[in-house]
Motif scaffolding. Sequence first.
Motif, PDB file in Angstrom:
ATOM      1  N   ASP A   1     -10.894 -94.463  38.673  1.00 21.16           N
ATOM      2  CA  ASP A   1     -10.259 -93.200  38.310  1.00 21.16           C
ATOM      3  C   ASP A   1      -8.756 -93.465  38.217  1.00 21.16           C
ATOM      4  O   ASP A   1      -8.063 -93.627  39.226  1.00 21.16           O
ATOM      5  CB  ASP A   1     -10.565 -92.137  39.358  1.00 21.16           C
ATOM      6  N   SER A   2      -8.224 -93.517  37.007  1.00 20.34           N
ATOM      7  CA  SER A   2      -6.806 -93.870  36.820  1.00 20.34           C
ATOM      8  C   SER A   2      -5.885 -92.862  37.499  1.00 20.34           C
ATOM      9  O   SER A   2      -4.816 -93.228  38.018  1.00 20.34           O
ATOM     10  CB  SER A   2      -6.483 -93.960  35.326  1.00 20.34           C
ATOM     11  N   GLU A   3      -6.272 -91.593  37.489  1.00 17.40           N
ATOM     12  CA  GLU A   3      -5.446 -90.574  38.154  1.00 17.40           C
ATOM     13  C   GLU A   3      -5.325 -90.889  39.647  1.00 17.40           C
ATOM     14  O   GLU A   3      -4.220 -90.875  40.214  1.00 17.40           O
ATOM     15  CB  GLU A   3      -6.089 -89.176  37.955  1.00 17.40           C
ATOM     16  N   GLN A   4      -6.471 -91.156  40.291  1.00 14.25           N
ATOM     17  CA  GLN A   4      -6.457 -91.455  41.727  1.00 14.25           C
ATOM     18  C   GLN A   4      -5.704 -92.760  42.001  1.00 14.25           C
ATOM     19  O   GLN A   4      -4.965 -92.873  42.991  1.00 14.25           O
ATOM     20  CB  GLN A   4      -7.896 -91.564  42.248  1.00 14.25           C
ATOM     21  N   LEU A   5      -5.863 -93.753  41.132  1.00 13.82           N
ATOM     22  CA  LEU A   5      -5.165 -95.033  41.326  1.00 13.82           C
ATOM     23  C   LEU A   5      -3.652 -94.845  41.280  1.00 13.82           C
ATOM     24  O   LEU A   5      -2.915 -95.407  42.093  1.00 13.82           O
ATOM     25  CB  LEU A   5      -5.635 -96.034  40.264  1.00 13.82           C
TER      26      LEU A   5
ATOM     27  N   THR B   1     -10.965 -92.236  33.381  1.00 12.62           N
ATOM     28  CA  THR B   1     -11.704 -93.115  34.281  1.00 12.62           C
ATOM     29  C   THR B   1     -12.212 -94.290  33.452  1.00 12.62           C
ATOM     30  O   THR B   1     -12.858 -94.103  32.419  1.00 12.62           O
ATOM     31  CB  THR B   1     -12.877 -92.383  34.933  1.00 12.62           C
TER      32      THR B   1
ATOM     33  N   THR C   1       1.924 -93.216  46.373  1.00 12.70           N
ATOM     34  CA  THR C   1       1.988 -93.123  47.844  1.00 12.70           C
ATOM     35  C   THR C   1       2.603 -94.384  48.431  1.00 12.70           C
ATOM     36  O   THR C   1       3.445 -94.323  49.345  1.00 12.70           O
ATOM     37  CB  THR C   1       0.572 -92.904  48.414  1.00 12.70           C
TER      38      THR C   1
ATOM     39  N   HIS D   1      -4.199-101.903  40.329  1.00 12.78           N
ATOM     40  CA  HIS D   1      -3.229-101.319  41.268  1.00 12.78           C
ATOM     41  C   HIS D   1      -1.933-102.147  41.279  1.00 12.78           C
ATOM     42  O   HIS D   1      -0.826-101.607  41.256  1.00 12.78           O
ATOM     43  CB  HIS D   1      -3.851-101.266  42.665  1.00 12.78           C
TER      44      HIS D   1
ATOM     45  N   ASP E   1      -2.080 -92.080  41.964  1.00 10.51           N
ATOM     46  CA  ASP E   1      -1.698 -91.382  43.199  1.00 10.51           C
ATOM     47  C   ASP E   1      -1.527 -92.380  44.349  1.00 10.51           C
ATOM     48  O   ASP E   1      -0.587 -92.275  45.156  1.00 10.51           O
ATOM     49  CB  ASP E   1      -2.761 -90.339  43.563  1.00 10.51           C
ATOM     50  N   ASP E   2      -2.448 -93.335  44.444  1.00 13.87           N
ATOM     51  CA  ASP E   2      -2.348 -94.342  45.509  1.00 13.87           C
ATOM     52  C   ASP E   2      -1.082 -95.185  45.348  1.00 13.87           C
ATOM     53  O   ASP E   2      -0.396 -95.514  46.328  1.00 13.87           O
ATOM     54  CB  ASP E   2      -3.584 -95.242  45.489  1.00 13.87           C
TER      55      ASP E   2
ATOM     56  N   SER F   1     -10.172-102.999  40.041  1.00 14.98           N
ATOM     57  CA  SER F   1      -9.365-101.962  40.693  1.00 14.98           C
ATOM     58  C   SER F   1      -8.145-102.532  41.410  1.00 14.98           C
ATOM     59  O   SER F   1      -7.025-102.045  41.238  1.00 14.98           O
ATOM     60  CB  SER F   1     -10.246-101.200  41.698  1.00 14.98           C
TER      61      SER F   1
ATOM     62  N   HIS G   1      -2.860 -86.871  31.052  1.00 16.07           N
ATOM     63  CA  HIS G   1      -4.185 -87.038  31.639  1.00 16.07           C
ATOM     64  C   HIS G   1      -4.613 -88.493  31.492  1.00 16.07           C
ATOM     65  O   HIS G   1      -4.530 -89.075  30.410  1.00 16.07           O
ATOM     66  CB  HIS G   1      -5.185 -86.119  30.937  1.00 16.07           C
TER      67      HIS G   1
END
Length: 611
Positions: free
Chosen positions: A464-468, A494, A474, A503, A470-471, A499, A491
């Motif tokens: 999920d590129s959005e979640q990645l 995925t 952070t 990142h 976000d990580d 992964s 937007h």
Amino acid sequence: MSSSDEQTISTLVEQNQISRVGNLHWVHWTIVALSLLMTIAVWQYSKLQIQEKNENRFHREADQVITLIKERLQKYEDALWSGVASIHSHDDTMTSSQWNAFATTLRLPEKYRGINGIGVIFNVSDNALPSYLLDQRQQRPDYQVHPVHQNNYRLPITYIEPVAGNANAVGLDVAHEQNRLQAALKARDSGLAQITGPIYLVQSKERTPGFLFYAPFYKPDASNKRSNEIQGANLSLSERKASFAGMVYAPFIVNNLMLGTLEQARRHVGITIVDDDFTLYDENHSDDQSFDSKPLFIQTFPIEVYGRLWNVTIRSALDFRSEARNSQPTFILLGGIFIDAILLLLFITLSNANRKATLLANQMAEGYRSKSLELQRNIERLEESNKELEQFAFAASHDLQEPLRTLTSFSELLQSELDNKTTNPQVQASVQYINEAAERMRKLVLGLMSYSRIGRTPELTSVDSEQLIDDVLTDLSASISQCNAKISRAHLPTITAYSTELHILFQNLISNAIKFTKSDIPPAISITCEDNNDHWLFSVSDEGIGIDPQQFKHIFLIFKRLHAQHDYPGSGIGLAKCKKVVMLHGGKIWLESAENKGSRFFFTIPKIINP
């Protein structure tokens, strides 16, 4: 041309780039040079610390010698003045037995080591000499004043205790010899304790240098019976001469005095005492078993001693040299050179491995032109070689951690010692430079290790590129908050990808966008993604300082830096890792930029990835 052939050619091109990077780079030589510089700095500082420590120790021992000599003579002076007080307590007359009783209470051998005895000298005029002799012979029939001389003074030694060992001094007229007489007259005229110049005592069979110590006393003031001490201090010079009654004295052989004052076994320095070019005492000669012909330290101290000037020369002895030895600087130097040798050996080994890989790549290219079957075999060998090379790079980077930890420990130890004391600002700046250089070395090695890890154990997953993102944000939250960066994104889909590696890709591109920003404008970063049929097209853009287009072909090379370390710190590995991640996925990476107009990095991720 088939996709397999395209992949082979791409691998050959990448291998050629790696081979160029694998040669001994300026970064490698810089690491070795900084390591050697740190070793030499710590070695020199350690030597200076030990030298300073030994010098302070020498001065402590020298000060102790001078202090003890003065204190010992002060103690002897107190004994003389107590003798003067005893004479006054007997109404300025004292018999041999009374003096013996007084001397016995002093306990000379126990409390006054080095003193040969304590006695009384009376001032006897020529007219009073017959009655003086008659009075003394009532107790000692064989008493004689000697030797005969032509001086106008008679200062015979009347009593001395203990008599044993001092019998030759009984009756000796100290006015017969110039050094003895001058000190006696000086004591008489000043009312203060005085010592003679160098003499040979009559009781010394070895004719060892010595001196006499005088404390004068005077006839009491008939008008008010003032004490002798007050009278001597307050009388004029003419009154002192007129009322001079005699002296309490002590003879000293300087060798015995030094044994009593400072036993050689308890110190690590040699002593020479000179009075008016006459050597009173000397340990600094080749016959002395502790003599050091090339002393580490030597110093002469002039000291005023009861009317005389003694020059006391103190030299470090062999025992001092033995205790001053310290192998720590040598161990530091040898250890540092050993670490430098390991670093250089690792770099040379890595370079040789890359040269072998280059040779293999050339052989593969030649085989491709001649026969495809041989090309396929060479491809397999190249892939195996790449794996081995990556494993070696990882192992080499990992093994570099230990010597770097040692370098950092030395640097932190040196820094902590400098923080606890005032030292030369240039030394502090040098140590700070070494510390910073060691930290840069550590980051370079960590970067190299991180680079070598990419693709070692890849695992395709649904990401999920959005979640990645976000990580990633952070992880970079501290930097983002510090510079008040603004990050926008469209937007993001995925996708199927590696992964962990993806990142790393986004983290390096975003952190670069934050780092290379204009000083007066908060960073503004935009992240987008487009669906281009068979692949995803991602972009990360910023409004930072931009990149000269002439540098585009170099920007993705490992260790390639476009700015000075003090302007924009870093290892020069970040974009090289980005390219390696993209190529691992089978995609491409490029950029659009101009100086002072920001940068936009593009990369593609195929929708179907062939592991």
